[in-house]
Design a protein around this motif. Sequence first.
Motif, PDB file in Angstrom:
ATOM      1  N   SER A  92       0.849  -1.195   0.000  1.00 44.10           N
ATOM      2  CA  SER A  92       0.000   0.000   0.000  1.00 44.10           C
ATOM      3  C   SER A  92       0.883   1.243   0.000  1.00 44.10           C
ATOM      4  N   GLY A  93       0.419   2.286  -0.678  1.00 45.16           N
ATOM      5  CA  GLY A  93       1.232   3.490  -0.788  1.00 45.16           C
ATOM      6  C   GLY A  93       2.521   3.207  -1.523  1.00 45.16           C
ATOM      7  N   THR A  94       3.630   3.640  -0.920  1.00 50.02           N
ATOM      8  CA  THR A  94       4.933   3.347  -1.520  1.00 50.02           C
ATOM      9  C   THR A  94       5.431   1.956  -1.165  1.00 50.02           C
ATOM     10  N   GLY A  95       4.729   1.229  -0.288  1.00 52.75           N
ATOM     11  CA  GLY A  95       5.086  -0.131   0.036  1.00 52.75           C
ATOM     12  C   GLY A  95       6.239  -0.234   1.015  1.00 52.75           C
ATOM     13  N   ALA A  96       6.569  -1.460   1.359  1.00 50.63           N
ATOM     14  CA  ALA A  96       7.666  -1.714   2.291  1.00 50.63           C
ATOM     15  C   ALA A  96       8.982  -1.267   1.671  1.00 50.63           C
ATOM     16  N   GLN A  97       9.798  -0.566   2.469  1.00 51.48           N
ATOM     17  CA  GLN A  97      11.105  -0.143   1.988  1.00 51.48           C
ATOM     18  C   GLN A  97      11.993  -1.371   1.759  1.00 51.48           C
ATOM     19  N   GLY A  98      12.663  -1.391   0.618  1.00 57.13           N
ATOM     20  CA  GLY A  98      13.506  -2.526   0.256  1.00 57.13           C
ATOM     21  C   GLY A  98      12.896  -3.354  -0.846  1.00 57.13           C
ATOM     22  N   PHE A  99      11.607  -3.654  -0.741  1.00 54.94           N
ATOM     23  CA  PHE A  99      10.899  -4.406  -1.776  1.00 54.94           C
ATOM     24  C   PHE A  99       9.411  -4.239  -1.545  1.00 54.94           C
ATOM     25  N   SER A 100       8.756  -3.538  -2.430  1.00 49.53           N
ATOM     26  CA  SER A 100       7.312  -3.386  -2.335  1.00 49.53           C
ATOM     27  C   SER A 100       6.664  -4.693  -2.771  1.00 49.53           C
ATOM     28  N   GLY A 101       5.757  -5.221  -1.948  1.00 49.95           N
ATOM     29  CA  GLY A 101       5.216  -6.553  -2.188  1.00 49.95           C
ATOM     30  C   GLY A 101       4.373  -6.666  -3.444  1.00 49.95           C
ATOM     31  N   PHE A 102       4.103  -7.904  -3.824  1.00 49.60           N
ATOM     32  CA  PHE A 102       3.213  -8.176  -4.958  1.00 49.60           C
ATOM     33  C   PHE A 102       1.789  -7.808  -4.558  1.00 49.60           C
ATOM     34  N   ARG A 103       1.137  -7.039  -5.401  1.00 50.84           N
ATOM     35  CA  ARG A 103      -0.195  -6.542  -5.108  1.00 50.84           C
ATOM     36  C   ARG A 103      -1.259  -7.541  -5.543  1.00 50.84           C
ATOM     37  N   SER A 104      -2.453  -7.344  -5.051  1.00 51.84           N
ATOM     38  CA  SER A 104      -3.544  -8.258  -5.419  1.00 51.84           C
ATOM     39  C   SER A 104      -3.797  -8.226  -6.918  1.00 51.84           C
ATOM     40  N   VAL A 105      -3.550  -7.056  -7.570  1.00 49.03           N
ATOM     41  CA  VAL A 105      -3.750  -6.983  -9.024  1.00 49.03           C
ATOM     42  C   VAL A 105      -2.638  -7.724  -9.772  1.00 49.03           C
ATOM     43  N   ASN A 106      -1.503  -7.959  -9.111  1.00 47.07           N
ATOM     44  CA  ASN A 106      -0.423  -8.730  -9.722  1.00 47.07           C
ATOM     45  C   ASN A 106      -0.677 -10.227  -9.647  1.00 47.07           C
ATOM     46  N   ALA A 107      -1.466 -10.642  -8.656  1.00 42.99           N
ATOM     47  CA  ALA A 107      -1.630 -12.065  -8.367  1.00 42.99           C
ATOM     48  C   ALA A 107      -2.405 -12.769  -9.468  1.00 42.99           C
TER      49      ALA A 107
END
Length: 785
Positions: free
Chosen positions: A414-429
Amino acid sequence: MPSKSLPMPIRPLLLASLISSVVIPTFAQVADGELQSIIVTGTYAKNRRTVDTESPVDIIGARELQASGSTELATVLGRVLPSLNFPRPSGADASDAVRPAQLRGLSPDQVLVLVNGKRRHSSAVVNVNGTQGRGSAPVDLNAIPLSAIDHIEVLRDGAAAQYGSDAIAGVINIILRKGAAGGEAEVGFGEYQERDGKQVSLRGSTGFNLGSDGWLRIAIDAADRDPTNRAGADYRNPADPRYGKVNQRFGDPETKPRVLFVNSQYRVSDEIDWYAFANYGQRDTSAAATWRTFGRSPIYPEGFLPLENSKSTDASLVTGLRGEASGWRWDVSLNYGQNEFKLDLDNTVNLDLGANSPTHFYAGKLKNAQSLLNVDVARDYPVEAFTGPLTVALGAEYRREEYEIGAGDVASYSGTGAQGFSGFRSVNAGSNSRHNESIYANFEAEVSKQFSASAALRHERYSDFGNTTSAKASTRYAFNDAVSLRATASSGFRAPSLAQQFYTITTTNFSVVNGVNTPIETGTFAVGSAAAAALGATPLKAEKARNYSLGIQLQPTRNWTASIDAYRINIDDRIALSANMTLNQALKDTLAKQGLLVGAGRYFTNAIDTRTTGVDILSTYRWESSKAGRFDFTAAYNHNKNSLEHVNANPAILTANGLTLIDRQTINRITVGSPKDKFSLATDWALGDVGARAVVTRYGSFTVPQNNATLDQTYDPQWVLDLSASVKVGKNWRFSAGIDNVTDKYPDQVTSAGNLNNNGINPYSGWAPNGFNGRYYYAKAGYSW
């Protein structure tokens, strides 16, 4: 081969010929006392020896595989095979955990990996950052333990007509240990000169009888490897409370692999054997992202180092029946393999959540799986005019592939995501699959004592992109027992992987803007998505290859063999991950309407035609003395050049918005990023229960390109010396010790021009072919029975 393909290798060919006249060798030493061995890769004929092959095949035995401090298969192959490049990237997200290897400077997924002659599944990880092999999702060689391997056969020739997709650069066939007799257990310890990277390893192999008609062999490997760190001190901001300290972790990640391999066979009847081999392995890796500076999060006021903690799980099972009936040899097999890669983020935050941010995130998973059904038959037909039989082989294959992306925690993206690696989003799944069917035929004949020839033809139909046909012709002529010529010509292909078609994620990348590393939200879009179409994407198609090789084999004496092989590989429609295209406001608005808030975008495309030309030289000399012992001298040389032949026209929508799909860096990463050449000279000595090995390797120069040509950096060649010794004590014990990189050599440091070394924090290039860890000490103790 057309004459115009030969000028490039001429000078290295003359140099290597000069070397070979002194002491040049081959890896065909699997059994003591033998310089030639029976091979199974690239042939259906029985009892084919390395000296008889029409295509070059290297054989690497267990002794060579275990004669270094490394317990990683890809690292070992990178040291003993001159045509294989295995750099050690750092700070490259999942590529730190699953590192790609290259054969002949081509893409890591343009080499086919077999285990016992059966296709190995690919990794789920896609290399999307600025490493070598960017855009590929190859087989994870390090998921295969050294303890399970009897030897490895490396076919250095195009073989798509024989094996199907991916076999453009060649084939690596890993032959497992078999039989119930004997066993071994070994424990090893190691540490780098800088007092880090400590490693404890345990491996073993043993066999059991299955009644009187079968056997089962088990191999295990386990290791704990501490991280290394060659980062520089952080002098970016004098106001930083951690100013001048080493905040970054730049080097090998912490890894904990655990692998089990099983190989078995049982005689069902006098004419039928059942066989099966399987593995299960898990590797936990903790890699560091880029240090986040002070003042960005109230949770870590002095700054923080995000850790990417991944779990890569490999599982496979191959089982089948083989036998002989009415003169036909037959083999029917089922093959299933999968890799799952799960990623967690620790010691980090989502800045948009402020003080309420968690410090642990689940970033999602990737999964790749394949299922195969193979039917192969072969028969030898006597031909009156030939001195040997005509071997006819026919086969059919059905393969199904699946690729899955699993979403992470909402907080991870969400937003800019976790610093280091923004997780895979539900739209990516999502999960995607395809299947293909193939039929193939192979013909081999020894026409006379001097002349042999073979031909192969394969047709495949893929459910996603259509049909393709490959062909290959090979020949060999022996002038006498000492000199022979061989040549091959083939067409081949590599199907676009499901990962290249459907991998999608939005993450934070760093780009140098006005001399400063600047974070930018970057979307990697599935090539068939509306977002990619808005940027000019078209459906992926198969890469097409044309391979040519011409070689000479020499055997001046019983104890000396040599081979020189020149080659050319033309590849059309190479699949590459496009440039990170920084979007203008109009394109940002277009993607925002699709719910994609990004500042840059990229996708996979067939856009580049290349030509690879080179030469391989291999040879072995053995000298024996009753007093001094036995010496095996092995030398090998590879010279390789990749050149650009064509780039497709830029999509109109990108041209209209001032963007370039394939930039200078993307092209030069392919053409100049891998070492131009590699030379190694090894000496093995054995006398009674004592042995020693010395290997000196010269890694050639390479260039790390940028879009601004003035920022390119070409790295000087690097010489590395490895030494080891062993002693057998009593009947069962063996102790060994060694030093890798005895002279503690490091590659050139990254220049500070354009802030390419991240303000001195990352002093070395992750493209360096021997890494940048320095001298390594190790010792092993083994017990065999």
